[in-house]
Design an enzyme around this catalytic site. Structure first.
Site, PDB file in Angstrom:
ATOM      1  N   CYS A 165       0.798  -1.239   0.000  1.00 22.63           N
ATOM      2  CA  CYS A 165       0.000   0.000   0.000  1.00 22.63           C
ATOM      3  C   CYS A 165       0.823   1.278   0.000  1.00 22.63           C
ATOM      4  CB  CYS A 165      -0.926   0.008   1.208  1.00 22.63           C
ATOM      5  SG  CYS A 165      -1.756  -1.565   1.480  1.00 22.63           S
ATOM      6  N   HIS A 290      -4.164   7.281   6.094  1.00 20.82           N
ATOM      7  CA  HIS A 290      -4.163   5.993   5.399  1.00 20.82           C
ATOM      8  C   HIS A 290      -5.564   5.390   5.560  1.00 20.82           C
ATOM      9  CE1 HIS A 290      -2.673   2.446   3.508  1.00 20.82           C
ATOM     10  NE2 HIS A 290      -2.840   1.689   4.581  1.00 20.82           N
ATOM     11  N   GLU A 301      -3.281   4.484  13.804  1.00 23.36           N
ATOM     12  CA  GLU A 301      -3.005   5.745  13.105  1.00 23.36           C
ATOM     13  C   GLU A 301      -3.447   6.943  13.932  1.00 23.36           C
ATOM     14  OE1 GLU A 301      -3.277   7.828   8.692  1.00 23.36           O
ATOM     15  OE2 GLU A 301      -4.444   6.011   9.088  1.00 23.36           O
ATOM     16  N   LYS A 320     -10.759   6.730   1.540  1.00 27.35           N
ATOM     17  CA  LYS A 320     -10.922   5.385   0.993  1.00 27.35           C
ATOM     18  C   LYS A 320     -12.379   4.923   0.936  1.00 27.35           C
ATOM     19  CE  LYS A 320      -6.308   3.491   1.768  1.00 27.35           C
ATOM     20  NZ  LYS A 320      -5.588   4.734   2.083  1.00 27.35           N
ATOM     21  N   HIS A 325      -9.680   1.052  -1.284  1.00 32.14           N
ATOM     22  CA  HIS A 325      -8.245   0.967  -1.002  1.00 32.14           C
ATOM     23  C   HIS A 325      -7.557   0.534  -2.298  1.00 32.14           C
ATOM     24  CE1 HIS A 325      -4.392   0.292   0.581  1.00 32.14           C
ATOM     25  NE2 HIS A 325      -4.729  -0.068   1.816  1.00 32.14           N
ATOM     26  N   PHE A 385       1.678  -3.351   4.514  1.00 30.29           N
ATOM     27  CA  PHE A 385       2.035  -4.622   5.145  1.00 30.29           C
ATOM     28  C   PHE A 385       3.535  -4.632   5.453  1.00 30.29           C
ATOM     29  CE2 PHE A 385      -1.491  -7.601   3.317  1.00 30.29           C
ATOM     30  CZ  PHE A 385      -2.391  -7.045   4.200  1.00 30.29           C
TER      31      PHE A 385
END
Length: 399
Positions: A165, A290, A301, A320, A325, A385
């Site tokens: 990502c 994010h 976050e 998103k 995403h 990730f």
């Protein structure tokens, strides 16, 4: 090196840009989608067996064919990239004509490449035992950047970054470094990712897909919606209305698929970006989260934001719920949204309108789109990730 030392890298200008996603394909559509509560996602039954899922699908047609010299890497991913490029191609070629082709670079991010185009063939091979000639060229990560390089006729560095990502945000950071290292005069950066069965079934197996429209930081959030996007930016040293000021990166490597629960890597990336840009946290007028809508990601976050911004209530939102995403292209499409916010100076992207998790409700979520006063700096987060984290800071030169 002293941790308190301020590291500065000269900002680079975004000379040209193009962005395609579920939001549409131009600035007006981005603004309309991000300032209203209209749903831009699509309920689809074509990706996971016996299951419908919400996806951020690009609603318009792509180019129908690629040049013969790109036939060996032809894929929907490449066509998505070329479709985005087509909207600025004449301007890109005109702007870069002043430079040696050996000093023109391409750095892009993706996580799927052209694998969707081989899925049907692979199914026939493994399930139906049908002999098929399957070309791996189109699904190689490098094919995206190399394909655009060949299309443009450039001869400088060309490579693809694939860090899940954070891929396209890292591509933008890499382009800035290449220019500041005097290894290129102009760099085409960004990212492209397309919807495919592999990623949707993979996230489904992780139980990470939402059963409905995703709700970043929501009280009932239960996962993500996958999207697709193409975002391209031409960077150079020349001043532009919007500048890429800085990129802060970290790698916390806490877990293969889960973020550090206290957001340590996320906070480090944001703090590094501020240090490199030479600005303070209270100069950031908007933060694009994010904000995946998974329980762990959103919680960490918000902790990271509180660590970095302390008592300053920076306006924040996740976009998103409107784009999905977009995986390797997430950083690029969110950079495009931030760029448009700085150009328009009249709106901020709305956060999702549902109830906020009581444990996360102390943040200053954007619930009203109208921008009350001019802004200069915005930040965009991408956390991937494995703990591959990056924060980008953009600034405007407009008066």
């Amino acid at each position: 090196m002293d941790d308190k030392m301020t590291i500065s890298h000269p900002a680079v200008g975004i000379q040209l840009s193009a962005a395609l996603s579920a939001l549409g394909h131009n600035a007006a559509q981005i603004r309309q989608s991000m300032t209203s509560e209209e749903n831009t996602l699509t309920l689809s039954s074509g990706f996971i067996p016996e299951k419908q899922v919400w996806v951020g699908a690009y609603p318009h047609a792509l180019i129908e064919e690629v040049p013969d010299f790109l036939a060996h890497v032809d894929s929907r991913n490449l066509r998505f990239a070329l479709t985005a490029l087509s909207s600025i191609e004449a301007e890109v070629r005109a702007y870069t004509a002043q430079f040696d082709v050996k000093r023109l670079a391409v750095i892009l991010g993706t996580s799927t490449s052209g694998i969707a185009d081989n899925e049907i063939l692979l199914k026939q091979y493994f399930v139906n035992q049908v002999h098929e000639e399957i070309s791996h060229y189109k699904q190689e990560m490098g094919s995206l950047a190399k394909g655009l390089q060949k299309y443009l006729g450039w001869e400088g560095p060309a490579y693809t970054i694939s860090t899940a990502c954070s891929s396209s945000a890292k591509a933008m950071a890499a382009g800035q470094r290449l220019i500041n290292a005097d290894l290129a005069d102009a760099v085409l950066v960004g990212g492209v990712d397309t919807l495919c069965r592999l990623t949707l079934n993979g996230f489904d197996s992780l139980e990470s897909l939402s059963n409905d429209l995703c709700q970043p930081c929501g009280a009932q959030r239960d996962g993500i919606n996958i999207g697709e996007a193409a975002g391209l930016f031409l960077l150079s040293k020349e001043t532009a209305p919007v500048m890429l000021m800085a990129a802060g990166e970290s790698m916390d490597a806490w877990h293969i698929s889960a973020p550090h629960p206290e957001g340590k890597g996320a906070a480090e990336a944001m703090q590094k970006a501020l240090s490199i840009a030479g600005i303070t946290s209270d100069e950031i007028a908007y933060l694009n989260m994010h904000g995946t809508a998974t329980p762990q990601n959103d919680a960490m976050e918000i902790k990271a934001v509180q660590t970095v911004f302390q008592s300053y209530e920076v306006p924040i939102s996740s976009t998103k719920h409107k784009t999905g995403h977009c995986l390797g292209a997430a950083g690029a499409i969110e950079a495009a949204i931030c760029q448009q916010v700085l150009i328009d100076q009249s709106w901020l992207p709305l956060h999702q309108a549902g109830p906020i998790d009581p444990e996360l409700d102390q943040a200053n979520y954007v619930l009203h789109a109208e921008l009350q006063q001019p802004i200069k700096y915005v930040m965009s987060n991408s956390f991937a990730f494995g703990g591959s984290n990056i924060s980008l800071i953009f600034g405007t030169t407009l008066k």
